[in-house]
Design an enzyme around this catalytic site. Structure first.
Site, mmCIF file in Angstrom:
data_model
loop_
_atom_site.group_PDB
_atom_site.id
_atom_site.type_symbol
_atom_site.label_atom_id
_atom_site.label_comp_id
_atom_site.label_asym_id
_atom_site.label_seq_id
_atom_site.Cartn_x
_atom_site.Cartn_y
_atom_site.Cartn_z
ATOM 1 N N ASN A 9 0.864 -1.183 0.000
ATOM 2 C CA ASN A 9 0.000 0.000 0.000
ATOM 3 C C ASN A 9 0.901 1.233 0.000
ATOM 4 O O ASN A 9 1.482 1.581 1.018
ATOM 5 C CB ASN A 9 -0.887 -0.042 1.265
ATOM 6 C CG ASN A 9 -1.840 1.119 1.345
ATOM 7 O OD1 ASN A 9 -1.782 2.052 0.534
ATOM 8 N ND2 ASN A 9 -2.728 1.070 2.325
ATOM 9 N N ARG A 88 -3.000 -2.089 -3.061
ATOM 10 C CA ARG A 88 -4.111 -1.164 -2.914
ATOM 11 C C ARG A 88 -3.965 -0.084 -3.981
ATOM 12 O O ARG A 88 -2.935 0.585 -4.061
ATOM 13 C CB ARG A 88 -4.079 -0.531 -1.533
ATOM 14 C CG ARG A 88 -5.180 0.470 -1.382
ATOM 15 C CD ARG A 88 -5.245 1.037 0.005
ATOM 16 N NE ARG A 88 -6.318 1.988 0.075
ATOM 17 C CZ ARG A 88 -6.257 3.128 0.728
ATOM 18 N NH1 ARG A 88 -5.170 3.447 1.381
ATOM 19 N NH2 ARG A 88 -7.287 3.938 0.742
ATOM 20 N N HIS A 177 -13.009 3.593 0.129
ATOM 21 C CA HIS A 177 -13.099 2.615 1.234
ATOM 22 C C HIS A 177 -13.917 1.393 0.811
ATOM 23 O O HIS A 177 -14.477 0.691 1.668
ATOM 24 C CB HIS A 177 -13.789 3.217 2.488
ATOM 25 C CG HIS A 177 -12.970 4.227 3.223
ATOM 26 N ND1 HIS A 177 -13.539 5.304 3.861
ATOM 27 C CD2 HIS A 177 -11.633 4.320 3.434
ATOM 28 C CE1 HIS A 177 -12.585 6.025 4.437
ATOM 29 N NE2 HIS A 177 -11.424 5.439 4.188
ATOM 30 N N HIS A 205 -17.565 3.604 8.084
ATOM 31 C CA HIS A 205 -16.126 3.389 8.263
ATOM 32 C C HIS A 205 -15.547 4.688 8.821
ATOM 33 O O HIS A 205 -15.463 5.707 8.115
ATOM 34 C CB HIS A 205 -15.466 3.027 6.924
ATOM 35 C CG HIS A 205 -13.984 2.865 7.033
ATOM 36 N ND1 HIS A 205 -13.352 1.654 6.918
ATOM 37 C CD2 HIS A 205 -13.004 3.774 7.279
ATOM 38 C CE1 HIS A 205 -12.048 1.826 7.088
ATOM 39 N NE2 HIS A 205 -11.819 3.109 7.296
ATOM 40 N N GLY A 207 -12.327 6.153 10.415
ATOM 41 C CA GLY A 207 -10.916 6.124 10.799
ATOM 42 C C GLY A 207 -10.398 7.542 10.676
ATOM 43 O O GLY A 207 -11.131 8.498 10.940
ATOM 44 N N ASN A 208 -9.143 7.697 10.238
ATOM 45 C CA ASN A 208 -8.681 9.052 9.959
ATOM 46 C C ASN A 208 -9.448 9.609 8.760
ATOM 47 O O ASN A 208 -9.843 10.758 8.730
ATOM 48 C CB ASN A 208 -7.180 9.023 9.711
ATOM 49 C CG ASN A 208 -6.549 10.294 10.212
ATOM 50 O OD1 ASN A 208 -7.210 11.144 10.830
ATOM 51 N ND2 ASN A 208 -5.282 10.455 9.925
ATOM 52 N N GLY A 209 -9.700 8.741 7.755
ATOM 53 C CA GLY A 209 -10.680 9.042 6.707
ATOM 54 C C GLY A 209 -11.997 8.388 7.091
ATOM 55 O O GLY A 209 -11.981 7.329 7.721
ATOM 56 N N ARG A 238 -9.841 16.293 7.155
ATOM 57 C CA ARG A 238 -10.622 16.712 5.977
ATOM 58 C C ARG A 238 -11.979 17.259 6.415
ATOM 59 O O ARG A 238 -12.606 16.715 7.329
ATOM 60 C CB ARG A 238 -10.843 15.532 5.028
ATOM 61 C CG ARG A 238 -9.612 15.170 4.232
ATOM 62 C CD ARG A 238 -9.825 13.909 3.427
ATOM 63 N NE ARG A 238 -9.041 12.810 3.986
ATOM 64 C CZ ARG A 238 -9.155 11.528 3.645
ATOM 65 N NH1 ARG A 238 -10.039 11.157 2.735
ATOM 66 N NH2 ARG A 238 -8.407 10.614 4.204
ATOM 67 N N ASP A 279 -6.750 13.399 16.309
ATOM 68 C CA ASP A 279 -6.812 12.070 16.924
ATOM 69 C C ASP A 279 -8.003 11.988 17.888
ATOM 70 O O ASP A 279 -8.051 12.709 18.883
ATOM 71 C CB ASP A 279 -5.492 11.829 17.680
ATOM 72 C CG ASP A 279 -5.395 10.402 18.168
ATOM 73 O OD1 ASP A 279 -4.711 9.617 17.504
ATOM 74 O OD2 ASP A 279 -6.026 10.082 19.192
ATOM 75 N N GLU A 330 -14.741 1.374 15.775
ATOM 76 C CA GLU A 330 -14.561 0.142 16.569
ATOM 77 C C GLU A 330 -14.282 0.432 18.032
ATOM 78 O O GLU A 330 -14.563 -0.404 18.893
ATOM 79 C CB GLU A 330 -13.363 -0.656 16.020
ATOM 80 C CG GLU A 330 -13.619 -1.256 14.662
ATOM 81 C CD GLU A 330 -12.328 -1.691 13.971
ATOM 82 O OE1 GLU A 330 -11.370 -2.077 14.669
ATOM 83 O OE2 GLU A 330 -12.283 -1.626 12.731
ATOM 84 N N GLU A 382 -8.595 -4.077 6.079
ATOM 85 C CA GLU A 382 -8.487 -3.886 4.631
ATOM 86 C C GLU A 382 -7.331 -4.686 4.050
ATOM 87 O O GLU A 382 -7.431 -5.205 2.940
ATOM 88 C CB GLU A 382 -8.329 -2.397 4.319
ATOM 89 C CG GLU A 382 -9.629 -1.634 4.529
ATOM 90 C CD GLU A 382 -9.452 -0.132 4.519
ATOM 91 O OE1 GLU A 382 -8.905 0.398 5.509
ATOM 92 O OE2 GLU A 382 -9.846 0.501 3.548
HETATM 93 P P1 AMP Z 1 -7.722 4.378 11.588
HETATM 94 O O1 AMP Z 1 -7.444 5.381 10.491
HETATM 95 O O2 AMP Z 1 -8.798 3.396 11.216
HETATM 96 O O3 AMP Z 1 -6.486 3.723 12.144
HETATM 97 O O4 AMP Z 1 -8.340 5.218 12.805
HETATM 98 C C1 AMP Z 1 -7.629 6.233 13.451
HETATM 99 C C2 AMP Z 1 -8.547 6.961 14.423
HETATM 100 O O5 AMP Z 1 -9.091 6.021 15.373
HETATM 101 C C3 AMP Z 1 -7.838 8.044 15.242
HETATM 102 O O6 AMP Z 1 -8.653 9.202 15.310
HETATM 103 C C4 AMP Z 1 -7.736 7.393 16.592
HETATM 104 O O7 AMP Z 1 -7.690 8.352 17.642
HETATM 105 C C5 AMP Z 1 -9.029 6.625 16.646
HETATM 106 N N1 AMP Z 1 -9.017 5.655 17.747
HETATM 107 C C6 AMP Z 1 -8.246 4.559 17.882
HETATM 108 N N2 AMP Z 1 -8.467 3.975 19.091
HETATM 109 C C7 AMP Z 1 -9.392 4.747 19.730
HETATM 110 C C8 AMP Z 1 -10.036 4.688 21.001
HETATM 111 N N3 AMP Z 1 -9.766 3.715 21.872
HETATM 112 N N4 AMP Z 1 -10.955 5.650 21.309
HETATM 113 C C9 AMP Z 1 -11.230 6.640 20.435
HETATM 114 N N5 AMP Z 1 -10.651 6.748 19.221
HETATM 115 C C10 AMP Z 1 -9.750 5.822 18.868
#
Ligand code: AMP
Length: 394
Positions: A9, A88, A177, A205, A207-209, A238, A279, A330, A382
């Site tokens: 990736n 990817r 995604h 989904h 995450g950061n995105g 974003r 974060d 999650e 993924e």
């Molecule tokens: P990803 O891009 O899927 O790795 O997700 C990253 C995001 O998940 C970041 O904003 C992390 O702060 C958030 N994250 C990971 N663990 C936790 C948690 N225990 N509580 C709240 N947010 C989390």
């Protein structure tokens, strides 16, 4: 071992690698960062140990790939050649509805799609070429972020622009995604014990995105990301949806198109709103300690998400589950609570105990007994899906 699957990736200045066995167990994962600069570095995790890896000059993607592969060999996790390599690839345009074995024609098609994803597709091709050079005999498979959303109906993918922008330049909604949303559909069907072709869910989904998809009878029928991964939900950095009138307004204030692009992609979202961080974990701690802007950032994030859950119901005739995934989906009981709190009219409600345990105590279910629809937390993976696709298409 010829029985391993390599996942590659490539980002603009990073390269992620993962090695799986045929049973889809992850043997190693690695990350090289700051590529293209003199302080490029890498690390590789395997057998509960972290190895720091030097990336030799010129510190580019090719050098990083060679160094990481060498480390896999030193650790004897990779002997000989992998069985297949899965890449990817961010944008497959309208050319790909599924993963594809890489041929010269497929490379041409990925190059043509680069106009739609100039930051991603060219660097994805760098990864493909570097891996082909290392393993010329090994099947290479491209797995596209956009492919799963090619089932969107016209009314969901067209923007209300003059037709020629779609016809001549391909300006439409593509969605991203896709690998994760497709995996959610399959996992939800399995958990709910229904055939995939009869399973309808809303998949968030986060995450950061972040993106959300309406999946009807196993197929993507609407999704929040569009021509680029900027549209839709609030994300880490974003902005997601905005008034397009903002562009002229900001232009009038002296911002160039490049500056506006940077603002919306890198300085906005949770980071911009909070003024502190992108974060969610840190934001949650700040909010708990009374940081008002952090709390507001979380609320804007959750409200936008709830609005989109409502919007996605327009594409469904039944709802088997609302599904949360990604680092935030999650792990953040708070985000799920604050999102579902806006969805009372849909009859959705959470069981606080199951939600606090992220559904791990209740086979993924976190809904209250009175909830009109099930709510699930399902971990996404993924890279594993890409490894599986590489195996299936090789
Ligand atoms: P990803 O891009 O899927 O790795 O997700 C990253 C995001 O998940 C970041 O904003 C992390 O702060 C958030 N994250 C990971 N663990 C936790 C948690 N225990 N509580 C709240 N947010 C989390």
């Amino acid at each position: 071992m010829e029985d391993t699957l390599l996942v590659v990736n490539c980002g603009s200045s990073s390269l992620k690698l993962a090695l799986y066995d045929r049973q889809m167990h992850c043997l190693a994962s690695a990350l090289a960062e700051r590529l293209g600069s003199s302080d490029a570095f890498g690390r590789l995790d395997a057998n509960d140990q972290r190895h720091q890896i030097e990336i030799p000059a010129p510190g580019d993607h090719d050098a990083a790939l060679a160094a990481l592969i060498q480390q896999l060999r030193t650790l004897q996790l990779l002997q000989g050649q992998p069985r297949a390599v899965g890449h990817r690839v961010v944008h497959g345009g309208e050319s790909f509805t599924d993963a594809a074995r890489i041929t010269p024609e497929v490379v041409d098609a990925i190059e043509r799609c680069a106009a739609l994803a100039p930051l991603h597709n060219p660097v994805n091709l760098v990864g493909i070429r570097a891996t082909q050079a290392l393993f010329p005999e090994v099947p290479q498979v491209a797995v596209f972020d956009t492919a799963y959303h090619q089932s969107l109906p016209e009314h969901a993918y067209l923007y209300a622009l003059p037709q020629r922008f779609y016809q001549e330049w391909g300006v439409r909604r593509y969605g991203f995604h896709g690998t994760s949303h497709q995996f959610m559909a399959g996992e939800a069907a399995r958990i709910l014990d229904k055939p995939l072709s009869e399973t309808s869910i809303i998949s968030a989904h986060l995450g950061n995105g972040c993106s959300i998809t309406a999946i009807r009878d196993g197929q993507s029928v609407d999704t929040s990301m569009g021509l680029t991964p900027l549209e839709g939900l609030v994300m880490g950095t974003r902005s997601g949806d905005l008034d397009p009138g903002l562009f002229e307004f900001l232009g009038g204030k002296g911002l160039s198109p490049a500056e506006i692009n940077r603002l919306l992609n890198q300085d906005s979202g949770l980071l911009g709103l909070s003024g502190e961080t992108n974060d969610m974990r840190t934001l949650t701690e700040l909010a708990a300690n009374g940081h008002r802007q952090a709390d507001l950032a979380i609320e804007v994030f959750c409200f936008r998400l709830a609005r989109y859950v409502g919007a996605m119901t327009a594409s469904l005739t039944q709802l088997d589950a609302l599904v949360f995934t990604g680092g935030i989906g999650e792990n953040s009981a708070l985000v799920r609570t604050r999102t579902v709190a806006h969805l009372q009219l849909l009859g959705l409600s959470l069981d606080n105990n199951h939600n606090d345990r992220h559904g791990r105590d209740n086979q993924h279910h976190i809904e209250h007994a009175d909830s009109r629809f099930p709510i699930l937390v399902i971990p996404t993976n993924e890279e594993r899906v890409i490894a599986q696709s590489a195996l299936n298409h090789s």
